[in-house]
Design an enzyme around this catalytic site. Structure first.
Site, PDB file in Angstrom:
ATOM      1  N   TYR A 124      -3.154 -31.100  97.770  1.00 35.90           N
ATOM      2  CA  TYR A 124      -4.035 -29.931  97.665  1.00 35.90           C
ATOM      3  C   TYR A 124      -3.248 -28.646  97.383  1.00 35.90           C
ATOM      4  CZ  TYR A 124      -7.809 -32.861  99.569  1.00 35.90           C
ATOM      5  OH  TYR A 124      -8.747 -33.840  99.765  1.00 35.90           O
ATOM      6  N   ASP A 178      -3.348 -47.326 104.650  1.00 37.63           N
ATOM      7  CA  ASP A 178      -4.393 -48.315 104.321  1.00 37.63           C
ATOM      8  C   ASP A 178      -4.693 -49.221 105.514  1.00 37.63           C
ATOM      9  OD1 ASP A 178      -1.753 -48.856 103.677  1.00 37.63           O
ATOM     10  OD2 ASP A 178      -2.188 -50.320 102.136  1.00 37.63           O
ATOM     11  N   ASP A 231      -8.023 -35.474 105.190  1.00 37.05           N
ATOM     12  CA  ASP A 231      -9.364 -35.163 104.704  1.00 37.05           C
ATOM     13  C   ASP A 231     -10.229 -36.423 104.741  1.00 37.05           C
ATOM     14  OD1 ASP A 231     -11.473 -33.853 103.585  1.00 37.05           O
ATOM     15  OD2 ASP A 231     -10.579 -33.556 101.617  1.00 37.05           O
TER      16      ASP A 231
END
Ligand code: NAI
Length: 333
Positions: free
Chosen positions: A124, A204, A228
């Site tokens: 980001y 994951d 996020d």
């Protein structure tokens, strides 16, 4: 002396849930001087900028800011107000607790974990460019200094709240340099907190473990994009986005907002669940040192859910936003 609170109503359901949270804070009797400023699409439409300088100044000068969600166009248009606010004010720590609420329909019980998300860099960072037509690059920036301050925040949070373990979530097996640096830095910081256990988990596998056994997690620290995504997942473990609060913390500046967005599909209908922003206001009261006020509001919310009669439609009920607020006010000790 009254607290100076900047209030950003935001877009979509923002003004509805912001008014609800303000009403509850006022009902506690806390002395507050509210300073309402605009951000998001509504600010662009009325003031010509999605994040006007006046809004930034108000947030900087306030004791704390309560913010409704702001809309960001996908693919084109202006940059996210949230990302810009977090970077410009160095709101480096995004604190997102997920705790089961009695009476809320959910597949899980006794979930009580905290996601600590690095809030200023990673994917980001806003560094995207087109190399040649048909090829774009987004830079994922990880610095040792930002990794260290977020790791410290996670361990200090664990210590303050009497929690036992911090888990660093990463993808250092593939992203050897960037997540390698993040993981190494977390490990180094962990040495200064011998009273808190430390482990790490690949992102994951973490997603799978969270769905199977979320009770196994305590405090989790991770970079921006992972945080996020994982924090929406953890919101889902405890009843959904309508219930998930958050805090963006910097040095002497803090913005409290729900995890959810502007929910354009239900905006203006009086159907929004205001719990997430009210619980964000609870985090704000704790940040201001108003523990008793915070406890009162949290107890009121928990009583409403425990009785289970007044639920908004996201939780399978029929209550409107204002009926829910009225019920919280009735239960405010
Ligand atoms: P969203 O969180 O707005 O909505 C996702 C789903 O959850 C929708 O079905 C919505 O109705 C429901 N929902 C969300 N909050 C709710 C509430 N309080 N009560 C009842 N139902 C609720 O996510 P979406 O649709 O991806 O994003 C919409 C806009 O919000 C986008 O422009 C996005 O950029 C922005 N956004 C802003 C955030 C912020 O300001 N912090 C965070 C996330 C998204």
């Amino acid at each position: 002396m009254a607290y100076r609170i900047a209030l950003i109503p935001g877009d979509g359901i923002g003004p509805e849930v912001a008014a609800a949270a303000r009403r509850i804070v006022e009902a506690t009797g806390l002395a507050v001087e509210w300073h309402t400023v605009q951000a998001g699409q509504s600010a662009l439409d009325t003031l010509g900028s999605p994040l006007p300088e006046e809004t930034l100044a108000a947030v900087r000068n306030a004791d704390a800011t309560l913010k409704g969600p702001t809309a960001t166009p996908s693919g084109t248009g202006f940059r996210s107000v949230n990302v810009e606010l977090r970077q410009r004010l160095q709101l480096y720590a995004n604190y997102r607790p997920a705790r089961s609420m009695p009476g809320v329909p959910s597949r899980y019980e006794n979930v009580d974990l905290i996601v600590v998300r690095e809030n200023t860099e990673g994917l980001y960072s806003g560094l995207e460019h087109e190399v040649v037509p048909g090829v774009v690059e987004s830079l994922r920036v990880v610095t040792e200094s930002a990794s260290e301050r977020i790791a410290r925040f996670a361990f200090e949070t664990a210590r303050q709240q009497g929690r036992r373990r911090v888990t660093c979530v990463h993808k250092a097996n593939i992203l050897k340099l960037s997540d390698g640096l993040f993981l190494r830095t977390c490990r180094r910081v962990a040495e200064s907190f011998p009273d808190i256990q430390f482990d790490d988990s690949i992102i994951d596998a973490t997603a799978m473990k969270l769905v199977i056994n979320p009770q196994a997690f305590d405090v989790m620290v991770m970079e921006n994009l992972f945080g996020d995504i994982v924090s929406d997942l953890t919101a889902g473990l405890v009843g959904g986005l309508g219930l998930a609060p958050s805090a963006n913390i910097g040095h002497g500046v803090a913005v409290f907002e729900a995890v959810h967005g502007s929910a354009p599909d239900i905006a203006g209908k009086g159907l929004a669940n205001p719990t997430a922003l009210i619980l964000s206001a609870v985090l704000m009261l704790r940040y201001l040192g108003e523990k008793e006020m915070a406890d009162r509001v949290e107890t009121a919310i928990r009583s409403v859910f425990t009785r289970g009669k007044v639920l908004t439609s996201d939780l399978g009920g029929r209550a409107t936003t204002s009926q829910f607020v009225a019920s919280v006010l009735e239960n405010l000790p």
